[in-house]
Design a protein around this motif. Structure first.
Motif, PDB file in Angstrom:
ATOM      1  N   ALA A  46       0.822  -1.214   0.000  1.00  0.00           N
ATOM      2  CA  ALA A  46       0.000   0.000   0.000  1.00  0.00           C
ATOM      3  C   ALA A  46       0.856   1.265   0.000  1.00  0.00           C
ATOM      4  O   ALA A  46       0.475   2.282  -0.608  1.00  0.00           O
ATOM      5  N   LYS A  47       1.998   1.204   0.657  1.00  0.00           N
ATOM      6  CA  LYS A  47       2.881   2.375   0.739  1.00  0.00           C
ATOM      7  C   LYS A  47       3.868   2.447  -0.425  1.00  0.00           C
ATOM      8  O   LYS A  47       4.520   3.476  -0.606  1.00  0.00           O
ATOM      9  N   GLY A  48       3.988   1.371  -1.180  1.00  0.00           N
ATOM     10  CA  GLY A  48       4.991   1.331  -2.239  1.00  0.00           C
ATOM     11  C   GLY A  48       6.396   1.257  -1.673  1.00  0.00           C
ATOM     12  O   GLY A  48       7.345   1.808  -2.250  1.00  0.00           O
ATOM     13  N   LYS A  49       6.540   0.558  -0.531  1.00  0.00           N
ATOM     14  CA  LYS A  49       7.813   0.449   0.169  1.00  0.00           C
ATOM     15  C   LYS A  49       8.190  -1.017   0.366  1.00  0.00           C
ATOM     16  O   LYS A  49       7.373  -1.907   0.169  1.00  0.00           O
ATOM     17  N   THR A  50       9.436  -1.247   0.775  1.00  0.00           N
ATOM     18  CA  THR A  50       9.865  -2.616   1.070  1.00  0.00           C
ATOM     19  C   THR A  50       9.405  -2.990   2.479  1.00  0.00           C
ATOM     20  O   THR A  50       9.161  -2.124   3.323  1.00  0.00           O
ATOM     21  N   PRO A  51       9.296  -4.300   2.757  1.00  0.00           N
ATOM     22  CA  PRO A  51       8.975  -4.709   4.131  1.00  0.00           C
ATOM     23  C   PRO A  51       9.977  -4.164   5.138  1.00  0.00           C
ATOM     24  O   PRO A  51       9.605  -3.779   6.251  1.00  0.00           O
ATOM     25  N   GLN A  52      11.248  -4.109   4.735  1.00  0.00           N
ATOM     26  CA  GLN A  52      12.285  -3.594   5.639  1.00  0.00           C
ATOM     27  C   GLN A  52      12.030  -2.130   5.981  1.00  0.00           C
ATOM     28  O   GLN A  52      12.156  -1.716   7.140  1.00  0.00           O
ATOM     29  N   GLN A  53      11.693  -1.333   4.981  1.00  0.00           N
ATOM     30  CA  GLN A  53      11.418   0.083   5.236  1.00  0.00           C
ATOM     31  C   GLN A  53      10.227   0.243   6.171  1.00  0.00           C
ATOM     32  O   GLN A  53      10.229   1.100   7.067  1.00  0.00           O
ATOM     33  N   VAL A  54       9.211  -0.571   5.976  1.00  0.00           N
ATOM     34  CA  VAL A  54       8.018  -0.512   6.832  1.00  0.00           C
ATOM     35  C   VAL A  54       8.379  -0.886   8.271  1.00  0.00           C
ATOM     36  O   VAL A  54       7.921  -0.235   9.222  1.00  0.00           O
ATOM     37  N   LEU A  55       9.201  -1.900   8.448  1.00  0.00           N
ATOM     38  CA  LEU A  55       9.602  -2.320   9.794  1.00  0.00           C
ATOM     39  C   LEU A  55      10.427  -1.244  10.499  1.00  0.00           C
ATOM     40  O   LEU A  55      10.257  -1.006  11.700  1.00  0.00           O
ATOM     41  N   ILE A  56      11.306  -0.603   9.764  1.00  0.00           N
ATOM     42  CA  ILE A  56      12.103   0.484  10.343  1.00  0.00           C
ATOM     43  C   ILE A  56      11.189   1.644  10.752  1.00  0.00           C
ATOM     44  O   ILE A  56      11.309   2.186  11.856  1.00  0.00           O
ATOM     45  N   MET A  57      10.265   2.000   9.862  1.00  0.00           N
ATOM     46  CA  MET A  57       9.353   3.099  10.160  1.00  0.00           C
ATOM     47  C   MET A  57       8.463   2.772  11.356  1.00  0.00           C
ATOM     48  O   MET A  57       8.201   3.645  12.205  1.00  0.00           O
ATOM     49  N   TRP A  58       8.017   1.537  11.458  1.00  0.00           N
ATOM     50  CA  TRP A  58       7.191   1.116  12.599  1.00  0.00           C
ATOM     51  C   TRP A  58       7.949   1.353  13.906  1.00  0.00           C
ATOM     52  O   TRP A  58       7.387   1.854  14.885  1.00  0.00           O
ATOM     53  N   GLY A  59       9.235   1.020  13.918  1.00  0.00           N
ATOM     54  CA  GLY A  59      10.039   1.248  15.109  1.00  0.00           C
ATOM     55  C   GLY A  59      10.193   2.723  15.421  1.00  0.00           C
ATOM     56  O   GLY A  59      10.036   3.156  16.572  1.00  0.00           O
ATOM     57  N   LEU A  60      10.478   3.520  14.415  1.00  0.00           N
ATOM     58  CA  LEU A  60      10.648   4.956  14.623  1.00  0.00           C
ATOM     59  C   LEU A  60       9.378   5.593  15.180  1.00  0.00           C
ATOM     60  O   LEU A  60       9.432   6.481  16.036  1.00  0.00           O
ATOM     61  N   GLN A  61       8.231   5.133  14.696  1.00  0.00           N
ATOM     62  CA  GLN A  61       6.974   5.713  15.146  1.00  0.00           C
ATOM     63  C   GLN A  61       6.549   5.197  16.516  1.00  0.00           C
ATOM     64  O   GLN A  61       5.573   5.682  17.093  1.00  0.00           O
ATOM     65  N   ARG A  62       7.299   4.246  17.046  1.00  0.00           N
ATOM     66  CA  ARG A  62       7.114   3.835  18.442  1.00  0.00           C
ATOM     67  C   ARG A  62       8.102   4.584  19.347  1.00  0.00           C
ATOM     68  O   ARG A  62       8.241   4.283  20.518  1.00  0.00           O
ATOM     69  N   ASP A  63       8.808   5.548  18.755  1.00  0.00           N
ATOM     70  CA  ASP A  63       9.676   6.468  19.491  1.00  0.00           C
ATOM     71  C   ASP A  63      10.939   5.826  20.056  1.00  0.00           C
ATOM     72  O   ASP A  63      11.360   6.132  21.173  1.00  0.00           O
ATOM     73  N   TYR A  64      11.546   4.948  19.294  1.00  0.00           N
ATOM     74  CA  TYR A  64      12.879   4.478  19.660  1.00  0.00           C
ATOM     75  C   TYR A  64      13.766   4.448  18.428  1.00  0.00           C
ATOM     76  O   TYR A  64      13.287   4.454  17.291  1.00  0.00           O
ATOM     77  N   SER A  65      15.068   4.475  18.650  1.00  0.00           N
ATOM     78  CA  SER A  65      16.017   4.416  17.535  1.00  0.00           C
ATOM     79  C   SER A  65      16.164   2.975  17.062  1.00  0.00           C
ATOM     80  O   SER A  65      15.922   2.019  17.812  1.00  0.00           O
ATOM     81  N   VAL A  66      16.552   2.807  15.802  1.00  0.00           N
ATOM     82  CA  VAL A  66      16.608   1.475  15.199  1.00  0.00           C
ATOM     83  C   VAL A  66      17.951   1.257  14.501  1.00  0.00           C
ATOM     84  O   VAL A  66      18.552   2.193  13.974  1.00  0.00           O
ATOM     85  N   LEU A  67      18.373  -0.006  14.491  1.00  0.00           N
ATOM     86  CA  LEU A  67      19.677  -0.358  13.926  1.00  0.00           C
ATOM     87  C   LEU A  67      19.535  -1.462  12.880  1.00  0.00           C
ATOM     88  O   LEU A  67      19.923  -2.617  13.112  1.00  0.00           O
ATOM     89  N   PRO A  68      18.976  -1.157  11.709  1.00  0.00           N
ATOM     90  CA  PRO A  68      18.907  -2.188  10.668  1.00  0.00           C
ATOM     91  C   PRO A  68      20.307  -2.579  10.218  1.00  0.00           C
ATOM     92  O   PRO A  68      21.173  -1.733  10.017  1.00  0.00           O
ATOM     93  N   LYS A  69      20.510  -3.887  10.071  1.00  0.00           N
ATOM     94  CA  LYS A  69      21.822  -4.396   9.655  1.00  0.00           C
ATOM     95  C   LYS A  69      21.752  -4.881   8.206  1.00  0.00           C
ATOM     96  O   LYS A  69      20.797  -5.540   7.796  1.00  0.00           O
ATOM     97  N   SER A  70      22.766  -4.534   7.438  1.00  0.00           N
ATOM     98  CA  SER A  70      22.927  -5.072   6.096  1.00  0.00           C
ATOM     99  C   SER A  70      24.368  -4.852   5.677  1.00  0.00           C
ATOM    100  O   SER A  70      25.039  -3.946   6.175  1.00  0.00           O
ATOM    101  N   VAL A  71      24.843  -5.699   4.757  1.00  0.00           N
ATOM    102  CA  VAL A  71      26.168  -5.483   4.172  1.00  0.00           C
ATOM    103  C   VAL A  71      26.052  -5.322   2.659  1.00  0.00           C
ATOM    104  O   VAL A  71      27.050  -5.290   1.948  1.00  0.00           O
ATOM    105  N   THR A  72      24.810  -5.202   2.178  1.00  0.00           N
ATOM    106  CA  THR A  72      24.550  -5.025   0.756  1.00  0.00           C
ATOM    107  C   THR A  72      24.283  -3.549   0.476  1.00  0.00           C
ATOM    108  O   THR A  72      23.412  -2.943   1.112  1.00  0.00           O
TER     109      THR A  72
END
Length: 298
Positions: free
Chosen positions: A224-250
Motif C-alpha cells: 500500500a505504501k509502495g515500500k519494502t517490508p524492511q522500510q516498513v519495519l524500520i518506520m514502525w520502530g521509529l513511530q514507536r519512538d525508539y532508535s533502530v539499527l537495521p543491519k545489512s552489508v549489501t
C-alpha cells in the motif's frame, strides 16, 4: 505522527546528548564485509554506527569510518563491553578504542547483564555481577573516553535491580534490546520511558531471512505504501519512538533502508503491525550462565 524527515531525526538522551534515530547495525556481518558497509552507510547519510567488542569487527568499523571521509565528530559511534571483561572495564574500553582507531565513543554499553568468568564461559562470577560492572562503567564518564553509558539486553527485573543499587549514581542513557513486531516488548519500552532511559532496537527487521518479510500484514502495508517490508519495519520502530539499527552489508539494501523521508505510516497501519500475534526472539539467553530474559516485558 512521526516526522517525515527521519534520516535527520534524533532522540534526546537523559544526558542531553542527541542520538540519531537510524543507525547501521553490524552484528553477524562476515569478515571483510563491515568496512564497505560502514563506508556505504556513511556515504548515504547514516550518522550512527553500532558495533561491539564481541562482534569482532571493531577494526573494520574504524577502517570504514576513516575511509568514508566523514569527520569523526559527525558520527555517533556505539560499542559494547563484552561479558568476560566485566571485571576489567577500563581494559575493555581501551581495547575497543584501539581497534576502532578513535579517542572516544559516543555510547558505551554493557552488552549483557552477565558477568562471565573468562576461564569458563559457562560460569558466572560468584563475587561480581552487573551492578559491580556498572559501578566501574560510571567512572569512564570523567575520562573523556566515553560520552554516554548505557546497557543492553536488560529486562525490567534487572533494570530495577540496577537502578535500586546504592552504587548506581548514573541512570543508563540507553537500553539496547531486540525489538520488532514479533518481540514488541511494550512493558519494557514503557518502563524505560518512565525512568528516562532511551530504547534502541537491534534486529528491528527480525535478523537474517526474517519471517517478517513474508508476513501478510507487513506485506500488505508495504504494498500500500509502495515500500519494502524492511522500510516498513524500520518506520514502525521509529513511530514507536525508539532508535533502530537495521543491519545489512549489501549496498542497495543499506541505501534503501535509509530512504525514510517524506512518508510515514498511518495510525491504523502502525496498529495493524503492532497486533501481529506471532512471537519469536532472535537472541535468547540459553547460551549465558545466567538467565536475563524473564518473559515479563510484554
Amino acid at each position: 505522527m512521526a516526522s517525515t524527515q527521519n534520516t535527520s531525526k534524533t532522540f534526546k538522551l537523559n544526558t542531553g546528548a542527541s542520538i540519531p534515530a537510524v543507525g547501521l547495525g553490524t552484528w553477524q556481518s562476515q569478515p571483510n564485509e563491515v568496512k564497505n558497509a560502514v563506508e556505504w552507510a556513511l556515504a548515504k547519510g547514516y550518522r550512527h554506527i553500532d558495533t561491539a567488542l564481541a562482534y569482532g569487527n571493531e577494526a573494520e568499523v574504524g577502517a570504514g569510518i576513516k575511509a568514508s571521509g566523514v569527520p569523526r565528530d559527525q558520527i555517533w559511534l556505539t560499542t559494547k563491553l563484552d561479558n568476560t571483561w566485566h571485571k576489567h572495564v577500563q581494559d575493555g574500553i581501551d581495547s575497543s578504542l584501539k581497534s576502532l582507531g578513535t579517542d572516544y565513543v559516543d555510547l558505551y554499553l554493557m552488552h549483557w547483564p552477565s558477568s562471565t568468568d573468562p576461564d569458563d564461559r559457562k560460569k558466572h562470577y560468584a563475587d561480581w555481577d552487573f551492578v559491580d560492572t556498572w559501578r566501574e562503567m560510571q567512572k569512564l564518564v570523567d575520562t573523556g573516553k566515553v560520552r554516554n553509558i548505557g546497557v543492553s539486553n536488560f529486562a525490567i527485573k534487572n533494570l530495577e535491580k540496577l537502578l535500586s543499587a546504592e552504587s548506581t549514581k548514573i541512570v543508563p542513557a540507553v537500553n539496547q534490546v531486540e525489538l520488532h513486531p514479533c518481540n514488541p516488548s511494550p512493558k519494557l519500552i514503557d518502563y524505560c520511558k518512565s525512568k528516562g532511559i532511551h530504547v534502541t532496537a537491534y534486529s528491528p527487521l527480525g535478523s537474517t531471512d526474517s519471517p517478517l518479510y513474508k508476513n501478510e500484514q507487513i506485506l500488505s502495508v508495504a504494498k500500500a505504501k509502495g515500500k519494502t517490508p524492511q522500510q516498513v519495519l524500520i518506520m514502525w520502530g521509529l513511530q514507536r519512538d525508539y532508535s533502530v539499527l537495521p543491519k545489512s552489508v549489501t549496498k542497495e539494501r543499506i541505501e534503501a533502508n535509509f530512504d525514510l523521508d517524506g512518508w510515514s505510516l498511518s495510525d491504523d497501519e502502525v496498529s495493524k503491525i503492532s497486533n501481529i500475534p506471532d512471537r519469536f526472539k532472535v537472541c535468547t539467553d540459553g547460551w549465558l550462565p545466567v538467565k536475563v530474559f524473564f518473559g515479563d516485558d510484554e
